[in-house]
Design a protein around this motif. Structure first.
Motif, mmCIF file in Angstrom:
data_model
loop_
_atom_site.group_PDB
_atom_site.id
_atom_site.type_symbol
_atom_site.label_atom_id
_atom_site.label_comp_id
_atom_site.label_asym_id
_atom_site.label_seq_id
_atom_site.Cartn_x
_atom_site.Cartn_y
_atom_site.Cartn_z
ATOM 1 N N ASN A 67 0.866 -1.183 0.000
ATOM 2 C CA ASN A 67 0.000 0.000 0.000
ATOM 3 C C ASN A 67 0.898 1.226 0.000
ATOM 4 O OD1 ASN A 67 -2.679 -1.084 0.089
ATOM 5 N ND2 ASN A 67 -2.222 -1.779 2.139
ATOM 6 N N CYS A 68 0.640 2.154 -0.913
ATOM 7 C CA CYS A 68 1.418 3.385 -1.006
ATOM 8 C C CYS A 68 1.370 4.116 0.328
ATOM 9 C CB CYS A 68 0.869 4.279 -2.122
ATOM 10 S SG CYS A 68 1.709 5.873 -2.250
ATOM 11 N N ILE A 69 2.526 4.575 0.805
ATOM 12 C CA ILE A 69 2.555 5.265 2.095
ATOM 13 C C ILE A 69 1.932 6.648 2.001
ATOM 14 C CG2 ILE A 69 4.522 3.977 2.955
ATOM 15 C CD1 ILE A 69 6.278 6.379 2.317
ATOM 16 N N ARG A 70 1.745 7.163 0.784
ATOM 17 C CA ARG A 70 1.156 8.494 0.632
ATOM 18 C C ARG A 70 -0.341 8.431 0.318
ATOM 19 N NH1 ARG A 70 6.411 8.869 -1.167
ATOM 20 N NH2 ARG A 70 7.612 10.520 -0.168
ATOM 21 N N CYS A 71 -0.710 7.737 -0.762
ATOM 22 C CA CYS A 71 -2.121 7.731 -1.188
ATOM 23 C C CYS A 71 -2.862 6.449 -0.811
ATOM 24 C CB CYS A 71 -2.213 7.974 -2.693
ATOM 25 S SG CYS A 71 -1.622 6.599 -3.700
ATOM 26 N N LYS A 72 -2.164 5.464 -0.252
ATOM 27 C CA LYS A 72 -2.756 4.204 0.235
ATOM 28 C C LYS A 72 -3.289 3.286 -0.866
ATOM 29 C CE LYS A 72 -2.077 5.763 4.360
ATOM 30 N NZ LYS A 72 -0.708 5.827 4.730
ATOM 31 N N GLN A 73 -2.969 3.578 -2.134
ATOM 32 C CA GLN A 73 -3.411 2.731 -3.239
ATOM 33 C C GLN A 73 -2.423 1.567 -3.420
ATOM 34 O OE1 GLN A 73 -6.353 3.093 -5.004
ATOM 35 N NE2 GLN A 73 -6.668 4.535 -3.322
ATOM 36 N N PRO A 74 -2.859 0.445 -4.010
ATOM 37 C CA PRO A 74 -1.954 -0.686 -4.235
ATOM 38 C C PRO A 74 -0.832 -0.323 -5.199
ATOM 39 C CG PRO A 74 -4.240 -1.322 -4.619
ATOM 40 C CD PRO A 74 -4.220 0.154 -4.433
ATOM 41 N N VAL A 75 0.380 -0.747 -4.874
ATOM 42 C CA VAL A 75 1.549 -0.515 -5.712
ATOM 43 C C VAL A 75 2.171 -1.875 -6.012
ATOM 44 C CG1 VAL A 75 3.833 0.553 -5.837
ATOM 45 C CG2 VAL A 75 2.002 1.702 -4.592
ATOM 46 N N PRO A 76 2.220 -2.303 -7.278
ATOM 47 C CA PRO A 76 2.866 -3.568 -7.598
ATOM 48 C C PRO A 76 4.354 -3.497 -7.265
ATOM 49 C CG PRO A 76 1.835 -2.603 -9.556
ATOM 50 C CD PRO A 76 1.717 -1.617 -8.459
ATOM 51 N N CYS A 100 -0.035 8.170 -7.460
ATOM 52 C CA CYS A 100 0.413 9.507 -7.043
ATOM 53 C C CYS A 100 1.789 9.867 -7.601
ATOM 54 C CB CYS A 100 0.400 9.631 -5.521
ATOM 55 S SG CYS A 100 1.597 8.599 -4.660
ATOM 56 N N SER A 101 2.379 8.980 -8.403
ATOM 57 C CA SER A 101 3.675 9.221 -9.063
ATOM 58 C C SER A 101 4.788 9.560 -8.080
ATOM 59 C CB SER A 101 3.546 10.324 -10.115
ATOM 60 O OG SER A 101 2.615 9.944 -11.089
ATOM 61 N N ARG A 102 4.846 8.832 -6.986
ATOM 62 C CA ARG A 102 5.898 9.015 -5.993
ATOM 63 C C ARG A 102 6.600 7.691 -5.754
ATOM 64 N NH1 ARG A 102 5.696 13.801 -2.702
ATOM 65 N NH2 ARG A 102 4.540 15.295 -3.944
ATOM 66 N N GLU A 103 7.900 7.768 -5.483
ATOM 67 C CA GLU A 103 8.684 6.594 -5.141
ATOM 68 C C GLU A 103 8.944 6.621 -3.648
ATOM 69 O OE1 GLU A 103 12.290 4.406 -7.316
ATOM 70 O OE2 GLU A 103 12.826 6.362 -6.489
ATOM 71 N N ALA A 104 8.902 5.447 -3.011
ATOM 72 C CA ALA A 104 9.128 5.379 -1.572
ATOM 73 C C ALA A 104 9.769 4.037 -1.219
ATOM 74 C CB ALA A 104 7.819 5.546 -0.819
ATOM 75 N N PRO A 105 10.480 3.976 -0.091
ATOM 76 C CA PRO A 105 11.063 2.712 0.370
ATOM 77 C C PRO A 105 10.016 1.887 1.131
ATOM 78 C CG PRO A 105 11.740 4.483 1.821
ATOM 79 C CD PRO A 105 10.932 5.116 0.710
ATOM 80 N N TYR A 106 10.068 0.587 0.954
ATOM 81 C CA TYR A 106 9.162 -0.333 1.645
ATOM 82 C C TYR A 106 9.963 -1.513 2.165
ATOM 83 C CZ TYR A 106 5.567 2.295 -0.789
ATOM 84 O OH TYR A 106 4.778 3.307 -1.258
#
Length: 96
Positions: free
Chosen positions: A14-23, A58-64
């Motif tokens: 889950n995206c840490i910003r918009c909470k949408q699924p991120v493959p 949301c076109s953002r990259e984040a660490p998971y």
């Protein structure tokens, strides 16, 4: 005639910003806690290994963490994106 419908699924976070699924990338998916193998001479990262994923919403990259990977049902979101508009050509010295 009994046909079973195939249900699409993918591994993601889950995206840490918009909470949408991120493959997740294939390499990160193979490191998910359920997919870890403890055999073999090579060192396998643990469940707290970190990877980067790009959110197509949301076109953002984040660490998971690999421990955050879950299975989602449905088709994976499109991963086609253009993070920045093309930059203008650089001016060379002596041109105005």
């Amino acid at each position: 005639m009994n046909q079973m419908a195939t249900v699409e699924s993918f591994l993601g976070v889950n995206c840490i910003r918009c909470k949408q699924p991120v493959p997740v990338p294939a390499q990160a998916g193979s490191l998910s806690p359920s997919g870890l193998s403890t055999s073999g001479p090579e060192s396998v990262p643990g469940p707290n290994a970190v990877f980067l994923a790009w959110c197509p919403t949301c076109s953002r990259e984040a660490p998971y963490l690999t421990s955050e990977i879950v299975a989602f049902t449905g088709p994976a979101p499109s991963s086609h994106f253009q993070p920045h508009p093309p930059l203008p050509a650089a001016k060379t010295a002596g041109t105005y």
